[in-house]
Design a protein around this motif. Sequence first.
Motif, PDB file in Angstrom:
ATOM      1  N   ASP A 212      24.411  23.792  23.331  1.00 42.18           N
ATOM      2  CA  ASP A 212      25.487  24.709  23.729  1.00 42.18           C
ATOM      3  C   ASP A 212      25.251  26.143  23.251  1.00 42.18           C
ATOM      4  OD1 ASP A 212      26.161  24.771  21.028  1.00 42.18           O
ATOM      5  OD2 ASP A 212      27.961  23.557  21.240  1.00 42.18           O
ATOM      6  N   THR A 213      24.064  26.430  22.718  1.00 39.19           N
ATOM      7  CA  THR A 213      23.582  27.751  22.265  1.00 39.19           C
ATOM      8  C   THR A 213      24.128  28.155  20.898  1.00 39.19           C
ATOM      9  OG1 THR A 213      25.288  29.236  23.221  1.00 39.19           O
ATOM     10  CG2 THR A 213      23.509  28.492  24.693  1.00 39.19           C
ATOM     11  N   THR A 214      24.831  27.286  20.198  1.00 36.65           N
ATOM     12  CA  THR A 214      25.370  27.633  18.888  1.00 36.65           C
ATOM     13  C   THR A 214      24.787  26.742  17.796  1.00 36.65           C
ATOM     14  OG1 THR A 214      27.263  26.099  18.874  1.00 36.65           O
ATOM     15  CG2 THR A 214      27.564  28.216  20.015  1.00 36.65           C
ATOM     16  N   ALA A 215      24.939  27.224  16.552  1.00 34.60           N
ATOM     17  CA  ALA A 215      24.729  26.397  15.362  1.00 34.60           C
ATOM     18  C   ALA A 215      26.067  26.328  14.629  1.00 34.60           C
ATOM     19  CB  ALA A 215      23.652  26.984  14.472  1.00 34.60           C
ATOM     20  N   LYS A 216      26.278  25.247  13.891  1.00 27.16           N
ATOM     21  CA  LYS A 216      27.533  25.086  13.160  1.00 27.16           C
ATOM     22  C   LYS A 216      27.248  24.568  11.758  1.00 27.16           C
ATOM     23  CE  LYS A 216      30.530  24.006  17.178  1.00 27.16           C
ATOM     24  NZ  LYS A 216      31.587  25.016  16.994  1.00 27.16           N
ATOM     25  N   THR A 217      28.083  25.020  10.802  1.00 30.81           N
ATOM     26  CA  THR A 217      28.079  24.412   9.479  1.00 30.81           C
ATOM     27  C   THR A 217      29.304  23.513   9.361  1.00 30.81           C
ATOM     28  OG1 THR A 217      29.240  26.342   8.566  1.00 30.81           O
ATOM     29  CG2 THR A 217      26.845  26.294   8.347  1.00 30.81           C
ATOM     30  N   THR A 228      30.816  28.769  12.935  1.00 28.49           N
ATOM     31  CA  THR A 228      30.050  28.656  14.173  1.00 28.49           C
ATOM     32  C   THR A 228      29.223  29.923  14.340  1.00 28.49           C
ATOM     33  OG1 THR A 228      31.719  27.263  15.247  1.00 28.49           O
ATOM     34  CG2 THR A 228      30.157  28.396  16.680  1.00 28.49           C
ATOM     35  N   PHE A 229      27.919  29.753  14.512  1.00 23.28           N
ATOM     36  CA  PHE A 229      26.996  30.876  14.657  1.00 23.28           C
ATOM     37  C   PHE A 229      26.744  31.100  16.146  1.00 23.28           C
ATOM     38  CE2 PHE A 229      26.256  28.702  10.678  1.00 23.28           C
ATOM     39  CZ  PHE A 229      26.238  29.741   9.747  1.00 23.28           C
ATOM     40  N   GLU A 230      27.285  32.174  16.678  1.00 20.88           N
ATOM     41  CA  GLU A 230      27.192  32.477  18.100  1.00 20.88           C
ATOM     42  C   GLU A 230      26.382  33.747  18.327  1.00 20.88           C
ATOM     43  OE1 GLU A 230      31.188  31.018  20.183  1.00 20.88           O
ATOM     44  OE2 GLU A 230      31.580  32.462  18.576  1.00 20.88           O
ATOM     45  N   GLY A 231      25.553  33.731  19.364  1.00 22.11           N
ATOM     46  CA  GLY A 231      24.723  34.883  19.678  1.00 22.11           C
ATOM     47  C   GLY A 231      23.559  34.544  20.581  1.00 22.11           C
ATOM     48  N   HIS A 232      23.011  33.343  20.418  1.00 21.17           N
ATOM     49  CA  HIS A 232      21.914  32.913  21.295  1.00 21.17           C
ATOM     50  C   HIS A 232      22.431  32.698  22.719  1.00 21.17           C
ATOM     51  CE1 HIS A 232      18.649  32.479  18.441  1.00 21.17           C
ATOM     52  NE2 HIS A 232      19.414  31.771  17.621  1.00 21.17           N
ATOM     53  N   ILE A 233      21.518  32.882  23.675  1.00 21.92           N
ATOM     54  CA  ILE A 233      21.856  32.597  25.071  1.00 21.92           C
ATOM     55  C   ILE A 233      21.038  31.411  25.602  1.00 21.92           C
ATOM     56  CG2 ILE A 233      22.619  34.936  25.582  1.00 21.92           C
ATOM     57  CD1 ILE A 233      19.890  35.449  26.850  1.00 21.92           C
ATOM     58  N   GLY A 234      20.394  30.702  24.701  1.00 18.15           N
ATOM     59  CA  GLY A 234      19.664  29.491  25.031  1.00 18.15           C
ATOM     60  C   GLY A 234      19.922  28.449  23.965  1.00 18.15           C
ATOM     61  N   ALA A 235      19.535  27.218  24.214  1.00 23.27           N
ATOM     62  CA  ALA A 235      19.745  26.125  23.265  1.00 23.27           C
ATOM     63  C   ALA A 235      19.109  26.441  21.920  1.00 23.27           C
ATOM     64  CB  ALA A 235      19.153  24.836  23.827  1.00 23.27           C
ATOM     65  N   VAL A 236      19.760  26.032  20.834  1.00 27.01           N
ATOM     66  CA  VAL A 236      19.188  26.160  19.492  1.00 27.01           C
ATOM     67  C   VAL A 236      18.281  24.958  19.265  1.00 27.01           C
ATOM     68  CG1 VAL A 236      19.666  26.301  17.025  1.00 27.01           C
ATOM     69  CG2 VAL A 236      21.186  27.451  18.662  1.00 27.01           C
ATOM     70  N   LEU A 237      16.978  25.204  19.262  1.00 26.69           N
ATOM     71  CA  LEU A 237      15.983  24.131  19.237  1.00 26.69           C
ATOM     72  C   LEU A 237      15.515  23.770  17.840  1.00 26.69           C
ATOM     73  CD1 LEU A 237      13.769  25.311  22.250  1.00 26.69           C
ATOM     74  CD2 LEU A 237      15.731  23.757  22.276  1.00 26.69           C
ATOM     75  N   CYS A 238      15.647  24.701  16.869  1.00 24.39           N
ATOM     76  CA  CYS A 238      15.150  24.434  15.517  1.00 24.39           C
ATOM     77  C   CYS A 238      15.942  25.232  14.495  1.00 24.39           C
ATOM     78  CB  CYS A 238      13.658  24.731  15.412  1.00 24.39           C
ATOM     79  SG  CYS A 238      13.136  26.303  16.142  1.00 24.39           S
ATOM     80  N   GLY A 253      15.846  28.569  22.755  1.00 25.67           N
ATOM     81  CA  GLY A 253      15.192  28.602  24.052  1.00 25.67           C
ATOM     82  C   GLY A 253      15.204  29.970  24.687  1.00 25.67           C
ATOM     83  N   ASP A 254      16.004  30.913  24.130  1.00 19.67           N
ATOM     84  CA  ASP A 254      16.027  32.273  24.677  1.00 19.67           C
ATOM     85  C   ASP A 254      14.873  33.126  24.155  1.00 19.67           C
ATOM     86  OD1 ASP A 254      16.716  33.059  22.085  1.00 19.67           O
ATOM     87  OD2 ASP A 254      18.830  33.403  22.560  1.00 19.67           O
ATOM     88  N   GLY A 255      14.001  32.550  23.328  1.00 14.92           N
ATOM     89  CA  GLY A 255      12.828  33.259  22.832  1.00 14.92           C
ATOM     90  C   GLY A 255      13.049  34.046  21.560  1.00 14.92           C
ATOM     91  N   THR A 256      14.247  33.994  20.976  1.00 16.86           N
ATOM     92  CA  THR A 256      14.524  34.756  19.763  1.00 16.86           C
ATOM     93  C   THR A 256      14.714  33.848  18.563  1.00 16.86           C
ATOM     94  OG1 THR A 256      16.945  34.786  19.984  1.00 16.86           O
ATOM     95  CG2 THR A 256      15.699  36.518  21.136  1.00 16.86           C
ATOM     96  N   ILE A 257      14.463  34.449  17.390  1.00 19.20           N
ATOM     97  CA  ILE A 257      14.799  33.828  16.108  1.00 19.20           C
ATOM     98  C   ILE A 257      15.878  34.702  15.486  1.00 19.20           C
ATOM     99  CG2 ILE A 257      13.953  33.125  13.832  1.00 19.20           C
ATOM    100  CD1 ILE A 257      11.088  33.243  15.167  1.00 19.20           C
ATOM    101  N   ARG A 258      16.976  34.095  15.078  1.00 24.01           N
ATOM    102  CA  ARG A 258      18.061  34.864  14.477  1.00 24.01           C
ATOM    103  C   ARG A 258      18.267  34.436  13.026  1.00 24.01           C
ATOM    104  NH1 ARG A 258      21.683  37.446  18.636  1.00 24.01           N
ATOM    105  NH2 ARG A 258      20.552  37.178  20.603  1.00 24.01           N
ATOM    106  N   LEU A 259      18.557  35.420  12.181  1.00 26.13           N
ATOM    107  CA  LEU A 259      18.831  35.196  10.779  1.00 26.13           C
ATOM    108  C   LEU A 259      20.322  35.385  10.529  1.00 26.13           C
ATOM    109  CD1 LEU A 259      15.745  35.963  10.952  1.00 26.13           C
ATOM    110  CD2 LEU A 259      15.982  36.829   8.621  1.00 26.13           C
ATOM    111  N   TRP A 260      20.898  34.454   9.762  1.00 24.53           N
ATOM    112  CA  TRP A 260      22.334  34.458   9.525  1.00 24.53           C
ATOM    113  C   TRP A 260      22.637  34.293   8.040  1.00 24.53           C
ATOM    114  CZ3 TRP A 260      24.955  34.486  14.345  1.00 24.53           C
ATOM    115  CH2 TRP A 260      24.203  34.059  15.443  1.00 24.53           C
TER     116      TRP A 260
END
Length: 439
Positions: A212-217, A228-238, A253-260
Amino acid sequence: MKTVRLIMVLFNIVFFVKLSQYQSEMGSAGSKRRAERDADGLIQTLDDHESGINCMALSSDSTVLATGSDDHNIRLWSTKATPIECLSVLSGHADYITYIVMHKNYLISASADQTMRKWDMTTGKCMFVCTGHTSLVYRIACIGDFLLSTSYDRTARCWDFYTGDCIRVFIGHSHGILPILFISSNQDSMENDFENEMNIYTKDIVITGSQDTTAKTWSFETGECLKTFEGHIGAVLCLRTDLPGKILFTGSGDGTIRLWSIHRGTELRIYDQHQAAIIDLLVTNKLLYSISADHTARCWVIDVGDCTRIYKGHHHTVSCILVEHGLVFTGCGDAIVRCFEARSGVIKRSFKSHALAINCIQIVDNRLFSGSVDGSLKVWDISDLKGETSQNPKPIVKSKTITTTTTTTTIRVSKDSRSDIQSRIDDREYRERRTLDMV
């Protein structure tokens, strides 16, 4: 005359068939003799699995390697023996194996049959089956007395390690859940009782990434969603964290790595140099390594966000990575395992023998193990490979720094490079397509 000529033709056919069989048997004989003949360092090929190898796990003492396969079985291998031997076969799953982990003398396996199984590796017996998921079990993690699992059924679950009972269900994602992490509490991080109560660092937390493009704690104790970590526009794969467990890295899957910031739930930085889906991440000290469907692996300095090295030369998706003794090993969809010098990015060796994509690699002492879609486990001699132990800190590429969570980065991902997660196609359909198209 015609009869004599026919007899001679048949004799020649039988002779060459027998000769080919003899040469094949000699080629798979002693691993020591084979290693001397193979220029790439191939010691042994083990083709006991009847279908593709999907995953590997290594015992804590590195003496046993486990492989999970599309043939529904897990095999245990002796890593120290010469030649390598299959110790036992763990059979019982009704569909392909997706993931395996080892803990002490036990192995836990996840499968597309919607179950997990705990095995006693000394006897090869299944101790119990965890049932409850209603779709493929994607990942599992062992955290002492508990097991964690994720599934395409949009839930993560916590299980009792000793009984297999489901203790807790984490519900909140709107699509399948993929990677999962556990961060233990740090009760000494605060002195004020009120701040302790409000600070998630003082609590055991679970982190999940989803289609769903998010990560959650999540609160491990209650199952409540904390952030809820929102910002990606593709699935969070790792997912990965830094060593203190305060920064979360999400690859998408959107090609980016995000730091939170795990505590605040705010976005700190974006690494946006990859051109296709991020397949996996690896943290070593202050460095982050990433592999991608854009046919490259990269190294980043976490503190400043600079890309210090690009590992090129792959001809397909980079599927797995290991970093050891100043060397970077990658497995690729082009059926080749490559070894790079970490500091310079120069390819030191290419291991070519597999027929299809590499799915997993492991290193034990001076041996490299590679598992492939072609169903074989290959063993390579890497005793002569040496690399630099320090990484060059000089950056070659700078990534974009984002200080707010409202900025949206648009990434175009080609259809051919999308994973099954991104394209929303059935997992088995994707796996069959990948087998035909990986090389």
